[in-house]
Scaffold this active site. Structure first.
Site, short mmCIF file in Angstrom:
data_model
loop_
_atom_site.label_atom_id
_atom_site.label_comp_id
_atom_site.label_asym_id
_atom_site.label_seq_id
_atom_site.Cartn_x
_atom_site.Cartn_y
_atom_site.Cartn_z
N LYS A 67 0.84 -1.20 0.00
CA LYS A 67 0.00 0.00 0.00
C LYS A 67 0.88 1.25 0.00
O LYS A 67 1.53 1.57 0.99
CB LYS A 67 -0.93 0.04 1.22
CG LYS A 67 -2.07 0.98 0.88
CD LYS A 67 -2.68 1.80 1.97
CE LYS A 67 -1.93 2.86 2.64
NZ LYS A 67 -1.84 4.14 1.93
N GLU B 199 9.49 0.89 10.81
CA GLU B 199 10.55 1.90 10.63
C GLU B 199 9.84 3.24 10.76
O GLU B 199 9.07 3.62 9.88
CB GLU B 199 11.21 1.70 9.26
CG GLU B 199 12.57 2.35 9.18
CD GLU B 199 12.51 3.69 8.50
OE1 GLU B 199 12.42 4.70 9.22
OE2 GLU B 199 12.53 3.73 7.27
N CYS C 126 13.06 10.58 7.29
CA CYS C 126 12.91 10.26 8.72
C CYS C 126 14.24 10.30 9.45
O CYS C 126 14.29 10.55 10.65
CB CYS C 126 12.20 8.92 8.91
SG CYS C 126 12.60 7.73 7.67
N GLU D 71 9.49 15.53 15.53
CA GLU D 71 9.92 15.40 14.13
C GLU D 71 9.22 16.48 13.30
O GLU D 71 8.01 16.63 13.37
CB GLU D 71 9.52 14.01 13.62
CG GLU D 71 10.14 13.70 12.29
CD GLU D 71 9.83 12.29 11.81
OE1 GLU D 71 8.75 11.78 12.13
OE2 GLU D 71 10.67 11.74 11.08
#
Ligand code: ADP
Length: 518
Positions: free
Chosen positions: A220, A297, A331, A428
């Site tokens: 996906k 992850e 990331c 983040e």
């Protein structure tokens, strides 16, 4: 946004959100601007959006065919640099996910797992070669759909995508040598959910090792970047990959959640936010004995640590590559910079000068350094977080470049006077925004660097090898780069500690995530 509003009140006529306002604590930008883009322009790029037409509608890829979603629902995919609609993407629901899983199960049992590793490897090599042949097309589409500069999609993403297929193709017939004394067996059907920051590369990280080990896949892609995944489906057809070995279901979060809950999936691999990763972990844990294997992850808040004895100009380039690469949509982006106090002023001066040279704009132009932010939602998040930093007392530094009127843009930015408790030092950002802090001793550097819920990556800049080893041992991060940053290779494992997830992708470790070792 507040930054914009404050500037408007100050009477500025500029239309972009990046300019410093008198009411925020902003350091004055130097008069001597180095923005070459304002002085002259380069020749236009040969890449353009006419060369590779995009079909008006994209269906699901199930059992080797493109099929309409059961509910006949579609959503728009937008070019974030122009806000123009590129195409419509099928929205898969639970029934489509079940059909894709059934196709993957049949292919697993009848064709793919009984096939010899040597034969599977041939398919992977063929896919890798077609990706190389069509890499210009894939790079242009990746850039149009996701907003990243063409020089990155062309020179970094696509070569790495092909390299991952080549690398894992090489393992397909050598699996019995990969884990001495153990016999690797495939797990079955893998459900894989990927984000929008490296659409094709994340697909390659997930699909290539899974197929090499004899698993089949339901993938996906992220809702804002599905176009290249559907081109990959065409490539699978062109490579005559047996039907059902890879199935692609497009859609948003509900489609991902349906895949996680789907019975008959033996392994879930997810790359994305820590928030969604936690939801997935919970949903999988609740399944008890029936639970699929899981690798996650997730997010990061990497520290780039620069010691006084580092080669400073080289470090500046590494810092720039660490945070402004792919608009900071990485990331493992080096979004926190720790500078040893003695060189702080020099580093800030050089950083300030260097960001003025960065070209922000048309991602299809090969000279662009910073492309478009992937979506309006992401841009809103970046603005809100930067504003929180300014409100908490940080000083804002941005380039004076002009941003295009349409599309989603954020200029290269760094914040000084940041403390460890500021949200910009903890959360983040996933945008081109660097938070700068200082340290005095190596101990202080790794303690401050580790002071985050994340642990995906870190960077150390120093002339002393012993310092590199000491820091690498102390830093709680899955990857520690030394005198470089954001370098990837299919042979080296990648993954996180703490809230950055578990499991590794890449290298032998990436293979073991798709095998049962007997
Ligand atoms: P990002 O913040 O990078 O956009 P997300 O975690 O929101 O990351 O999205 C990463 C991927 O996870 C996307 O493909 C998205 O559609 C999917 N996703 C979002 N919500 C869920 C969910 N609840 N369950 C499974 N997948 C999800």
């Amino acid at each position: 946004m507040a930054i914009v509003e404050k500037r408007r009140k100050a009477g500025s006529s500029r239309t972009t959100q990046h300019s410093a306002s008198a009411s925020t604590k902003v350091l004055p930008l130097r008069e001597r601007t180095l923005n070459f883009g304002d002085k002259w322009d380069y020749a236009p790029s040969p890449e353009d959006n006419k060369s590779f037409p995009i079909a008006p509608r994209h269906e699901l890829f199930i059992g080797g065919k493109f099929v309409a979603p059961r509910a006949r629902r579609y959503f728009d995919s937008i070019n974030p640099a122009t806000e123009e609609k590129l195409t419509e993407i099928a929205h898969a629901d639970g029934r489509d996910v079940a059909a894709a899983t059934a196709a993957a199960r049949t292919a697993y049992e009848k064709v793919w797992s009984p096939m010899s590793g040597r034969e599977r490897g041939k398919y992977l090599y063929r896919i890798a070669r077609i990706i190389q042949e069509r890499s210009r097309e894939l790079a242009v589409l990746e850039t149009m759909d996701g907003g990243k500069p063409i020089k990155e999609s062309r020179d970094i993403d696509l070569p790495l995508v092909a390299a991952h297929f080549f690398y894992y193709a090489g393992w397909a017939d050598k699996l019995k040598y990969a884990f001495p004394g153990r016999s690797p067996r495939p797990l079955g059907v893998a459900g894989q959910i990927i984000p929008w920051n490296f659409p094709l590369l994340m697909a390659a990280w997930k699909i290539a090792p899974a197929l090499a080990c004899g698993n089949t896949v339901v993938l996906k892609p992220a809702e804002t970047t599905s176009i290249t995944a559907m081109r990959l489906a065409q490539i699978f057809q062109e490579a005559e990959l047996p039907p059902g070995v890879v199935n692609i279901v497009t859609g948003a979060g509900e489609t991902g959640a349906a895949l996680v809950q789907q019975r008959g999936i033996d392994k879930i691999a997810f790359t994305g936010s820590t928030e969604v990763g936690k939801l997935i972990a919970k949903s999988v844990a609740e399944r008890g004995a029936d639970a699929p294997r899981l690798t996650l992850e997730l997010g990061g808040k990497a520290a780039n640590i620069v010691f006084e004895d580092a080669a400073i100009d080289q470090a500046i380039e590494g810092i720039i590559a660490g945070i402004y690469f792919n608009q900071g949509h990485v990331c493992c982006a080096g979004s926190r910079l720790f500078v040893q106090e003695g060189i702080y002023k020099t580093v800030i001066r050089k950083l300030r000068d260097r960001i003025q040279t960065m070209r922000v704009g048309n991602p299809l132009d090969k000279n662009t350094d910073i492309g478009a932010i992937n979506s309006a939602t992401q841009l809103k998040k970046i603005r809100a977080l930067v504003q929180s930093g300014v409100d908490e007392g940080a000083h804002l530094e941005q380039t004076r470049c002009r941003l295009p009127a349409k599309g989603y843009w954020y200029p290269p930015t760094f914040l000084t006077n940041v403390t460890a408790s500021h949200r910009v030092a903890q959360e983040e950002i996933f945008g081109p925004v660097l938070s700068v802090m200082t340290f005095r001793t190596p101990e202080e550097a790794f303690e401050r660097a580790n002071n985050t819920p994340y642990g995906l990556s870190a960077g150390v800049w120093t002339d002393k090898g012993s310092k590199i080893f000491k820091m690498a041992q102390k830093l709680r991060a899955g990857v520690v780069w030394a005198n470089t940053f954001n370098k990837f290779d299919p042979t080296s494992p990648f993954g996180g500690y703490k809230e950055s997830g578990f499991g590794r992708e890449g290298g032998l470790q990436g293979l073991s995530a798709y095998c049962r070792l007997e």
